[in-house]
Design a protein around this motif. Structure first.
Motif, PDB file in Angstrom:
ATOM      1  N   UNK A 303       0.853  -1.182   0.000  1.00 23.21           N
ATOM      2  CA  UNK A 303       0.000   0.000   0.000  1.00 23.21           C
ATOM      3  C   UNK A 303       0.892   1.236   0.000  1.00 23.21           C
ATOM      4  N   UNK A 304       0.556   2.205  -0.864  1.00 20.63           N
ATOM      5  CA  UNK A 304       1.216   3.507  -0.844  1.00 20.63           C
ATOM      6  C   UNK A 304       0.132   4.583  -0.756  1.00 20.63           C
ATOM      7  N   UNK A 378       2.548  -8.276   4.623  1.00 25.89           N
ATOM      8  CA  UNK A 378       2.808  -7.792   5.978  1.00 25.89           C
ATOM      9  C   UNK A 378       2.741  -6.271   6.031  1.00 25.89           C
ATOM     10  N   UNK A 379       3.259  -5.624   4.977  1.00 23.44           N
ATOM     11  CA  UNK A 379       3.213  -4.165   4.935  1.00 23.44           C
ATOM     12  C   UNK A 379       1.779  -3.674   4.877  1.00 23.44           C
ATOM     13  N   UNK A 380       0.925  -4.340   4.112  1.00 26.88           N
ATOM     14  CA  UNK A 380      -0.463  -3.930   3.991  1.00 26.88           C
ATOM     15  C   UNK A 380      -1.218  -4.154   5.304  1.00 26.88           C
ATOM     16  N   UNK A 382       0.069  -4.026   8.281  1.00 20.73           N
ATOM     17  CA  UNK A 382       0.491  -2.986   9.223  1.00 20.73           C
ATOM     18  C   UNK A 382      -0.151  -1.643   8.871  1.00 20.73           C
ATOM     19  N   UNK A 383      -0.310  -1.354   7.565  1.00 17.90           N
ATOM     20  CA  UNK A 383      -0.846  -0.057   7.132  1.00 17.90           C
ATOM     21  C   UNK A 383      -2.288   0.138   7.567  1.00 17.90           C
ATOM     22  N   UNK A 384      -3.119  -0.914   7.498  1.00 18.00           N
ATOM     23  CA  UNK A 384      -4.542  -0.732   7.793  1.00 18.00           C
ATOM     24  C   UNK A 384      -4.952  -1.320   9.135  1.00 18.00           C
ATOM     25  N   UNK A 385      -4.143  -2.182   9.704  1.00 19.58           N
ATOM     26  CA  UNK A 385      -4.520  -2.833  10.963  1.00 19.58           C
ATOM     27  C   UNK A 385      -3.486  -2.590  12.068  1.00 19.58           C
ATOM     28  N   UNK A 386      -2.277  -3.107  11.845  1.00 16.19           N
ATOM     29  CA  UNK A 386      -1.274  -3.057  12.907  1.00 16.19           C
ATOM     30  C   UNK A 386      -0.996  -1.665  13.413  1.00 16.19           C
ATOM     31  N   UNK A 387      -0.832  -0.706  12.525  1.00 17.67           N
ATOM     32  CA  UNK A 387      -0.515   0.660  12.932  1.00 17.67           C
ATOM     33  C   UNK A 387      -1.682   1.346  13.627  1.00 17.67           C
ATOM     34  N   UNK A 388      -2.854   0.727  13.564  1.00 21.45           N
ATOM     35  CA  UNK A 388      -4.037   1.277  14.230  1.00 21.45           C
ATOM     36  C   UNK A 388      -4.389   0.480  15.489  1.00 21.45           C
ATOM     37  N   UNK A 389      -3.444  -0.358  15.962  1.00 19.95           N
ATOM     38  CA  UNK A 389      -3.652  -1.084  17.199  1.00 19.95           C
ATOM     39  C   UNK A 389      -4.514  -2.312  17.076  1.00 19.95           C
ATOM     40  N   UNK A 390      -4.681  -2.831  15.849  1.00 18.16           N
ATOM     41  CA  UNK A 390      -5.519  -4.006  15.642  1.00 18.16           C
ATOM     42  C   UNK A 390      -4.651  -5.237  15.427  1.00 18.16           C
ATOM     43  N   UNK A 391      -5.194  -6.391  15.793  1.00 20.30           N
ATOM     44  CA  UNK A 391      -4.501  -7.669  15.618  1.00 20.30           C
ATOM     45  C   UNK A 391      -5.166  -8.460  14.506  1.00 20.30           C
ATOM     46  N   UNK A 392      -4.601  -9.653  14.229  1.00 20.22           N
ATOM     47  CA  UNK A 392      -5.117 -10.503  13.153  1.00 20.22           C
ATOM     48  C   UNK A 392      -6.546 -10.968  13.435  1.00 20.22           C
ATOM     49  N   UNK A 393      -6.967 -10.954  14.674  1.00 22.00           N
ATOM     50  CA  UNK A 393      -8.327 -11.398  14.998  1.00 22.00           C
ATOM     51  C   UNK A 393      -9.358 -10.280  14.866  1.00 22.00           C
TER      52      UNK A 393
END
Length: 978
Positions: A303-304, A378-380, A382-393
């Motif tokens: 994602x860019x 993995x980058x995608x 982190x861009x929409x989930x991880x960096x917003x405090x969300x996990x895989x679940x």
């Protein structure tokens, strides 16, 4: 421009006198006149069923002859009619992608539903069961059989029924043909792409430019006419067959349509487009769980940040649809004796046209993405989930706009098959009374196939991807068994879309339907002179008509589940089926009474009266019976000056779609005034549901300029009532032989007019007028406040609005001058000055005045104050005629309402006045051979350009029904007759 036959001469004289032409003119009548006979045959004038010994009419009638049609070179009848100053472009079968595939006539810009279209004085069936198709389809008219077209613009509801509020278009056909005639016409467009400003905009956006010189849009038109008289000379049979093939033109072949045009903040043209992108757009529209927004596109497998990228949806769109039409039929009549002549008409048409627009896609139809989607890198993640405090679940709020460029453009294949049959008898009862009784059956079958659409349901399932036991990506619906056929749609990686996923996502949509019309009409026409019903001092008594009419109209539209469910991603919401019918029984009468003859200041003075009582079967409407009437005066001061005046009351009940259509979501063109650079205040926008946080947000703006509205019928509609006033003066000065001029003032007022207000108008009534009933109809997105995502919409169903009023002046002037041995010169000017075109949607609310304006939502296509056609013809002594025509279309400003003062102002885009020059020639090369050649728009003028042109009337950044949008039209034809 004219033929040399006695019939054409009579028609020409009638038009010059401002009286119009007769609906049934016999050569015997005018032969008697030329031979000095004291009596002439009584004839019937369009707009009245009273037969009379002259062709003077109290209503203005403009006549288009068969020669006029051939001079223009057009193969679509609506293209010819739309050039007339009193007619505005409505549904056009060939040049508007949002149209139904039919061609309808709109007199006075009051809508095709208020214009009655006739063939030989009898109704044509409704053109299509689809939305917008209620007007009669003039594709049913074989141009080769048209003897003339009579356009009556003064209203004629008392004579023909409620649909004739704006007037009547009557196609008079050749029904007494002898011999064999073959006609072929070839036409094509040629254009030099030289629009410097649009070429700059296209090049700056990195899009391709077309070749500098293009030739395209070929059209081939064939017709055969065979006719002959019976052995005893008492009858005739005329048969015809036609075939027309029009080739497509895509918008990438014109520089001014090579991209979707818009205007930037500095007023400069730029290429706009859609944010549903081939590389995909992934955004939360400001609604992420932690309040930190994102807006990404795919690059490789990452994602860019989106930098305002838009998709150019213009090049694949059809500017001219491919269209194939075939017709055949015939006319027959036989005079058994002087009291009985039987006649019949039969016609069949099959027309198929295809609209094409850009590929479908996921138009932000999903709002959630599972963070454990294995198709994301993995980058995608982190861009929409991880960096917003969300996990895989967890799941994240993500709207996806992904264009299905792999699947090709969408195509709307539309087929209309119409048939019509008339059987009747007419004749003289005695020397003073005649009768006419007929049955008129018409039907139109409709078939629609919408190809390359994506299923919303399948998009949602194909994006909800998890890992199976083997760790492979699989749809969740496969694991839970709800949809074992689901195939993941990999929009997270460039080149990741497979054919299997396309096969799963694509869903063709189907719809079928029909309209049917049955009309039984019988009337008697009498001359009461011999009965003594005569005013002292006159030689002619009253003419009367007494008649009865029964009409049944039915409509049925059956879309498949894909249409009715709204599952098509790009269809703009559900398309609901419609089914309904009604009957109407009419009693009508007319009276034509001469009051004075050969008196001082009154060579002739007469009055016309007409009345029609109608009883409708429609349940649920507030009024089931209506009264329509007319009063008119015809005053000839002398041979040089004649005055005419009329008043008409008309009443129109809602048609089947207006009454019975269920509510469904559709699209309208607009720019949300609460979005970027808002033109409404925060308080005004808050009334419409915009939150303080979203005021001025770009999320409110649809990049494609399309927003959601909910439309539908209303069984509680009451009939609309209209009053038409017409005042005219006809000048034939004896000191200027060959000069004839008519001026006709018209004023039409429609109370309780039946129509939807328009979603943008509903919004303005809420925001500017603080009308709570309109605010209740606005359903903005609770998060983004948008009106273009998902089910967010403005409700805009049919209603009885306040009023519509239009007024203006028609001018018809002609002059004929003899060049002696060099032939004749003939000039004709037809023009309309539009003084008023007002609509008040709600009583007490400001009136919208559209004369001299255009816009996307209120006024629609251009309504110039002045339109005119000036034609000059040289009839040479060498069996050739050369014709030049100047078509003028006045300047129009963009309609804008000031949110502070509520006054109407000129907006940023003014469409300049347009002048088109046409040249044509005909040559009788031999006794049985006539050749034709011509060029329309010989100067190859570019059309005026419209940013975010509204769908339906707009296409290719302009209004192609109003303007010459494709360049020069070059046409050539041959007629062989034996």
């Amino acid at each position: 421009m004219y033929t040399n036959s006695k019939i054409a001469k009579a028609v020409r004289i009638a038009m010059m006198c401002g009286a119009g032409a007769a609906a049934t003119i016999s050569t015997q009548a005018f032969s008697a006149e030329e031979n000095g006979a004291e009596s002439v045959e009584r004839i019937e004038v369009t707009g009245s069923r009273i037969k009379r010994a002259n062709i003077q009419s109290t209503s203005p009638v403009t006549t288009i002859t068969a020669a006029d049609i051939k001079v223009t070179g057009v193969t679509r009848v609506e293209d010819l009619l739309n050039d007339m100053p009193a007619i505005f472009a409505d549904q056009t079968s060939g040049v508007a992608n949002g149209a139904t595939g039919t061609a309808t006539v709109d007199l006075r810009n009051l809508g095709a539903i208020r214009t009655l279209t006739l063939m030989n004085g009898r109704r044509l069936p409704s053109g299509s069961p689809a939305a917008g198709g209620s007007g009669a389809d003039v594709n049913q008219i074989p141009a080769a059989l048209v003897e003339r077209i009579e356009v009556l613009t003064g209203g004629a509801s008392a004579t023909y029924g409620s649909d004739a509020i704006a007037g009547v278009v009557n196609f008079i056909m050749k029904d007494d043909f002898e011999g064999f005639q073959f006609e072929y016409q070839k036409s094509l467009y040629q254009h030099n792409n030289d629009h410097d400003d649009m070429q700059r905009a296209v090049a700056a956006s990195g899009f391709d430019l077309p070749e500098s010189n293009v030739t395209d849009g070929d059209s081939n038109d064939f017709s055969i006419v065979i006719g002959g008289n019976t052995a005893d000379g008492n009858g005739n049979v005329t048969l015809y067959a036609t075939y027309r093939d029009i080739k497509a033109i895509t918008q990438d072949n014109r520089d001014y349509s090579a991209c979707a045009m818009n205007i930037d903040g500095t007023g400069q043209r730029i290429c706009g487009g859609s944010s549903t992108l081939p590389q995909g757009r992934f955004t939360d529209f400001g609604g992420a769980n932690d309040g930190v927004g994102f807006d990404y596109i795919v690059q490789g497998n990452d994602f860019v940040q989106r930098q305002g990228e838009l998709y150019n949806y213009g090049p694949l769109n059809y500017f001219q649809r491919p269209d194939k039409r075939k017709t055949f039929g015939g006319f027959a009549h036989y005079e058994i004796n002087e009291h009985v002549e039987v006649y019949t008409e039969a016609s069949y048409m099959d027309d198929r046209s295809v609209a094409q627009i850009a590929p479908s896609g996921a138009f932000f139809v999903t709002d959630s993405l599972n963070c454990d989607n294995p198709l994301m890198s993995a980058q995608q993640f982190d861009a929409v989930c991880g960096s917003h405090g969300l996990t895989a679940s967890d799941s994240q709020t993500v709207y996806i706009g992904r264009r299905n460029v792999e699947g090709g453009p969408r195509q709307d294949d539309l087929r209309h098959t119409s048939s019509r049959f008339v059987l009747g008898a007419r004749g003289d009862i005695d020397d003073n009374w005649s009768y006419d009784a007929s049955m008129n059956f018409g039907s139109v079958a409709y078939l629609q196939t919408y190809r390359n659409e994506l299923s919303i349901t399948n998009i949602g399932r194909a994006l909800n991807v998890v890992k199976d036991e083997d760790g492979s990506p699989v749809c969740q619906s496969v694991l839970d068994g709800s949809d074992p056929s689901c195939v993941p749609w990999n929009v997270f990686q460039e080149g990741g879309v497979t054919q299997d996923s396309l096969d799963y996502l694509v869903r063709s949509l189907y719809s079928r339907g029909d309209t049917k019309s049955t009309q039984l009409t019988a009337f008697v026409s009498g001359d009461l002179t011999d009965a003594g019903f005569i005013i002292p001092g006159t030689t002619s008594g009253a003419g009367v008509v007494f008649g009865y009419e029964y009409r049944k109209e039915s409509l049925n539209l059956e879309p498949d589940d894909g249409f009715t469910s709204g599952d098509g991603a790009g269809q703009g919401g559900p398309t609901a089926g419609v089914s309904g019918e009604y009957t109407v029984t009419d009693l009508f009468t007319e009276l034509n009474l001469p009051l004075l003859e050969d008196a001082e200041f009154a060579k002739e003075l007469g009055v016309e009266l007409a009345y029609r009582y109608s009883d409708y079967s429609t349940e649920g409407t507030t009024d089931k019976s209506t009264d329509t009437y007319k009063a008119a005066v015809n005053w000839a001061v002398n041979d040089d000056v004649r005055f005419r005046a009329s008043y008409q009351r008309a009443v129109r009940t809602g048609n089947i779609r207006e009454l019975f259509a269920p509510n469904s979501i559709g699209l309208f063109n607009w720019v949300d005034p609460c979005g970027t650079n808002p033109t409404l205040s925060a308080e005004q926008c808050a009334r419409t549901g915009v939150t303080a946080a979203n005021y001025g947000s770009a999320n409110l703006i649809s990049p494609a300029g399309q927003y959601n509205s909910v439309g539908g019928g209303n069984i509680d509609l009451k009939p609309e009532k209209s009053d038409t006033i017409s005042l005219g003066i006809i000048l034939s000065p004896s000191f200027a032989e060959g000069l004839d001029i008519t001026f006709d003032y018209f004023n039409i007022q429609i109370e309780d007019a039946i129509q939807a207000k328009g979603a943008a108008i509903v919004h303005n009534e809420c925001a500017i007028d603080n009308l709570q009933s309109s605010c209740d109809l606005i359903n903005r997105n609770p998060n983004s406040s948008a009106l273009w995502v998902g089910q967010d919409s403005i409700v805009d169903t049919n209603a009885n609005i306040g009023f519509i009023e239009t007024s203006g002046i028609d001018i018809d002037a002609s002059y004929e001058y003899s060049l002696n041995d060099m032939g004749d010169l003939r000039f004709n000017l037809v023009g309309t000055y539009l003084m008023q075109l007002d609509t008040q949607n709600t009583p007490g609310i400001a009136t919208d005045s559209c004369e001299g304006y255009w816009d996307r939502a209120v006024c629609g296509s251009s309504s110039p104050k002045w339109r005119s056609n000036l034609r000059a013809a040289w009839i040479t002594p060498w069996d050739a005629t050369i014709t030049a025509t100047w078509r003028y279309f006045g300047e129009v400003d963009e309609f804008t309402r000031n949110s502070d003062t509520n006054s109407i102002e000129a907006g940023p885009t003014t469409l300049s006045a347009q002048s088109y020059i046409d040249l044509a020639g005909t040559w009788e090369a031999a006794d049985h051979v006539t050749l034709r050649f011509g060029i329309n728009n010989i100067l190859d003028r570019n059309p005026p350009l419209v940013p975010n042109a509204p769908s339906g009337s707009g296409n290719g950044n302009t209004f192609p029904g109003a303007y010459d949008a494709l360049g020069r039209l070059i046409h050539a034809g041959v007629t062989l007759s034996f």
